[in-house]
Design an enzyme around this catalytic site. Sequence first.
Site, PDB file in Angstrom:
ATOM      1  N   CYS A 213       0.815  -1.218   0.000  1.00  0.00           N
ATOM      2  CA  CYS A 213       0.000   0.000   0.000  1.00  0.00           C
ATOM      3  C   CYS A 213       0.850   1.270   0.000  1.00  0.00           C
ATOM      4  CB  CYS A 213      -0.937   0.001   1.207  1.00  0.00           C
ATOM      5  SG  CYS A 213      -0.162  -0.445   2.777  1.00  0.00           S
TER       6      CYS A 213
ATOM      7  N   HIS B  70      -2.559   6.452   4.751  1.00  0.00           N
ATOM      8  CA  HIS B  70      -1.112   6.477   4.964  1.00  0.00           C
ATOM      9  C   HIS B  70      -0.531   7.802   4.494  1.00  0.00           C
ATOM     10  CE1 HIS B  70      -1.357   2.404   6.105  1.00  0.00           C
ATOM     11  NE2 HIS B  70      -0.772   1.804   5.080  1.00  0.00           N
TER      12      HIS B  70
ATOM     13  N   ASN C 137      -5.230   4.086   2.182  1.00  0.00           N
ATOM     14  CA  ASN C 137      -4.488   2.834   2.027  1.00  0.00           C
ATOM     15  C   ASN C 137      -5.363   1.639   1.686  1.00  0.00           C
ATOM     16  OD1 ASN C 137      -5.162   3.466   4.917  1.00  0.00           O
ATOM     17  ND2 ASN C 137      -4.623   1.317   5.181  1.00  0.00           N
TER      18      ASN C 137
END
Length: 347
Positions: free
Chosen positions: A138, A250, A323
């Site tokens: 990811c 993220h 993510n």
Amino acid sequence: MSEFIEDKAGYRVAVVGATGAVGQTMLEILAERKFPVSEVIAVASSRSAGTTVSFNGKDLIVEDLDSFDPSGVDIALFSAGGGTSKTHAPRFADAGCYVIDNSSAWRMEPEIALVVPEVNPEDLQMAKNNRIIANPNCSTIQMVVALKPLHDAVAIKRLVISTYQAVSGAGAKAIEELALQSRQLLSGAAATVEVLPARIAFNVVPHIDVFLEDGYTKEERKMMEETRKILDNGIAVTATTVRVPVFYGHSESVNVTFEDDMNAARARELLSAFEGVCVVDDPAGEDYPMPSDAGGTDPVWVGRIRDDHSCPNTINLWIVADNIRKGAALNAVQIAELLIGKTAVAH
């Protein structure tokens, strides 16, 4: 016209690991992007078989992976763990199905395509030999999308990466643990630590996946190796990956050194013109990407674009993405779109 799968009005698509967070998001995105399906089949482990998941407003009964016959399935989206993928992906491929796998099981196999549609769609040709395509890590996905237009303009020499990764990257139990620990600490109780390696609530943990002999974690090694495989094997890469008390999204601080002239102004222009990237970079207005804004969205968000005055031809980037979507489910569906000859750009 597709060069991989026979053109047809609708395709049989299996989602393996359909009861997990990524699997359910795969189902949502297939519906959102109006992927042409004749049938969607939800598949999971025996403990989930017989339960239901939702697709496009309808309930699908989950089938048992161990007994499921993949004959006639055109595309299988796997998000069921590396061990499961190693066992079942070849079985699906042998039945004539293209497998898009979200685990780390196949990513660094030399003969397996590791694909981000905005970055290296040409590598999909490798899948004609084995019908297995790997979905990258990811954190790698969102970073290479942002780096692609820059590397195309001027070759990247070196990357120094620091990540700030949401607990959803570690699964549903990690999400529950952050919520539980937050409640415990706010009520004056001790935090229960069971899923992540250390307390995550009101903390940051520089430890994702297992430690390797050289002191790096496996997550850091994934980013370093996958980036080179996808973008350019000649790039020097070092990474520090950190878990932060965020549920979804993220974030990454990336220091990029180029082989020749590059500066923040040019990088901002290149990124602003690249499909799949949204630039939010207004220091005067204190406007920059954050995971709280990126959650539930498809693009890779980039901001804090600035020159590194300590090193020639070097800039700093702040990169944020959901993510679960672009970092996993969306990228897999975009690969499926490439397989059937559709455009595969994030909306």
